[in-house]
Enzyme design. Sequence first.
Site, PDB file in Angstrom:
ATOM      1  N   ASP A 133       0.824  -1.215   0.000  1.00 39.10           N
ATOM      2  CA  ASP A 133       0.000   0.000   0.000  1.00 39.10           C
ATOM      3  C   ASP A 133       0.860   1.269   0.000  1.00 39.10           C
ATOM      4  O   ASP A 133       0.359   2.360  -0.269  1.00 39.10           O
ATOM      5  CB  ASP A 133      -0.969   0.014   1.199  1.00 39.10           C
ATOM      6  N   GLU A 134       2.168   1.123   0.314  1.00 39.36           N
ATOM      7  CA  GLU A 134       3.024   2.327   0.416  1.00 39.36           C
ATOM      8  C   GLU A 134       3.188   3.031  -0.923  1.00 39.36           C
ATOM      9  O   GLU A 134       3.573   4.194  -0.959  1.00 39.36           O
ATOM     10  CB  GLU A 134       4.400   1.966   0.975  1.00 39.36           C
ATOM     11  N   LEU A 198       8.454  -2.768  13.235  1.00 43.25           N
ATOM     12  CA  LEU A 198       7.907  -2.263  14.505  1.00 43.25           C
ATOM     13  C   LEU A 198       7.480  -3.363  15.494  1.00 43.25           C
ATOM     14  O   LEU A 198       7.974  -3.394  16.630  1.00 43.25           O
ATOM     15  CB  LEU A 198       6.718  -1.331  14.239  1.00 43.25           C
ATOM     16  N   ASN A 257       0.817   4.060  15.908  1.00 40.57           N
ATOM     17  CA  ASN A 257       1.933   3.247  16.402  1.00 40.57           C
ATOM     18  C   ASN A 257       1.967   3.150  17.928  1.00 40.57           C
ATOM     19  O   ASN A 257       2.231   2.089  18.487  1.00 40.57           O
ATOM     20  CB  ASN A 257       3.263   3.833  15.909  1.00 40.57           C
ATOM     21  N   ARG A 290      11.498   9.210  11.531  1.00 39.43           N
ATOM     22  CA  ARG A 290      11.979   8.697  10.234  1.00 39.43           C
ATOM     23  C   ARG A 290      11.933   9.832   9.207  1.00 39.43           C
ATOM     24  O   ARG A 290      10.933  10.574   9.169  1.00 39.43           O
ATOM     25  CB  ARG A 290      11.056   7.544   9.823  1.00 39.43           C
TER      26      ARG A 290
END
Length: 352
Positions: A133-134, A198, A257, A290
Site C-alpha cells: 500500500d506504500e 515495529l 503506532n 523517520r
Amino acid sequence: MILVTGGAGFIGANFVLDWLAAHDEPVLNLDKLTYAGNLENLASLANDKRHVFVQGDIGDRALMDALLTKHQPRAVVNFAAESHVDRSIHGPEDFIQTNIVGTFHLLEAVRGYFGKLEGAAKTNFRFLHVSTDEVYGSLAPNEPCFTEKHQYEPNSPYSASKAASDHLVRAYHHTYGLPVLTTNCSNNYGPYHFPEKLIPLMIVNALAGKNLPIYGDGQQIRDWLYVKDHASAIRRVLEAGKPGETYNVGGWNEKPNVEIVNTICKLLNELQPRADGKSYAEQITYVTDRAGHDRRYAIDASKIEKELGWKPAETFESGIQKTVAWYLSHADWVANVQNGSYREWVNKQYAN
Ligand code: NAD
Ligand code: DAU
C-alpha cells in the site's frame, strides 16, 4: 507446481507453509538469502518432498530461464524484494537493484517462458506480483482509504522502487499480454517477522529490557493484517483473480503506532511480567522521526471482498495475541536472527 520467489522471508515463508498445509501442489522456492531470508522459517519442511529450495537471485536471468524450463511452473508468485523503509533511507541501491532491475529480469525470463507455452498451460499461467500500500503515499486523517484507483505517490526509496516494479508488471500485461495479477497489501505482522520492523522489534526489545523506540510523536497510522490472512488472500487472487487486475488487501485495522506498542506491553505484562512488577510501557522512548515519514496508510479492501469473496480470519486483537505468544515460545529463533549483522543494523539505526 508453483514458483515462489523470496519464500524464505517473512511473508514468503508464511505463504509457503500455508500453501503446503492447504495443497499438495509442490513449491519451487527461489530466494537469495539476504539478511532477511532465513531457512529456519522453513525448518518444518525439511523432509517434505513438495518443497524444493534454490538459493539465487531473481535478477539472474540464466538461472531463472533454467528453473522455468526445468520445472515448468503453472504460476510464479513474486515476493522477492528489499522490504525495510529505514534501510532504504540509509542505502537505496539494493532496493533499486532487486525491486526494479531484479523484477525486470524476472519478468523477461517469465515472458520468454510464457511465450513457449501452449494450450491449457498457456491459458492457465499466472504471474502474481506481491506489492504494498506504500506505493499510494500518505493519507490525511479524514481522507478515504486507498482504493485500487488511488494515484501512485510513493515517498520513500523503498516505496518508489516497489511502485516502479508495479508499473513494469502492468506494462508486461498491456504490451506483451503476460497474465499478471498484482496485490497491494497493508502492514503484515505475525510469526517469523524479522525484528527490524515495529511489532517484532518492540516484542524482542521489551523482553531484553531495552528501550522501545517510537519515532516522532507515535501518531502515524498503519493498517495491520495478520500474515496468514495475507497468504490466504494471495491464494484466492491466484485462484480467481482476473489477469491485468490489481487487488488491495487489508484488515480494516487502522491503528496509531503508540497504540500498537502499548497493546504489546499490556500483553507482555500478562504473559511474562517484568521481574520488578512494573509495566513494559516504562521502556517506551520517543526518538528522532523517520525521514519523510508517511503519516497514514489505510486500505479499502472492498474489491477483493466483493469480487473474490476473501475476508481476513483474524481481528487485530486475536492476531496480536497469537504473535506475542509465538515470540515468547520461539526464543531460539529470535536469538539466531540477532546475529552480528542484525546488531550492526540496530546500532546504526538507533545509535542516537
Ligand atoms: P522480507 O524482507 O522479510 O523478505 C524478502 C525475501 O526476499 C528474503 O527472503 C530475501 O532473502 C529475498 N530476496 C531479497 N532480494 C532477493 C533477490 N534479488 N532475489 C531473490 N530473493 C531475494 O520481506 P517481507 O516482509 O516478507 O515482504 C515480502 C514482499 O511483500 C515484498 O515484496 C514486500 O514489498 C511485500 N509487502 C510486505 C509487507 C509487510 O508488511 N512486510 C506488506 C505489503 C507488501
Ligand atoms: O504498508 C506496508 C509496508 O509495511 C510494507 O510494504 C513494508 O515492507 C513493511 O516494512 C511495512 O513498512 P512500515 O514502514 O510501515 O513498517 P515498519 O514496521 O518499519 O514501521 C511501522 C511504523 O512504526 C512506521 O510508522 C514507523 C514506526 N516505527 C518503526 C520502527 C522500526 C517506529 O516508531 N519505531 C521503530 O523502531
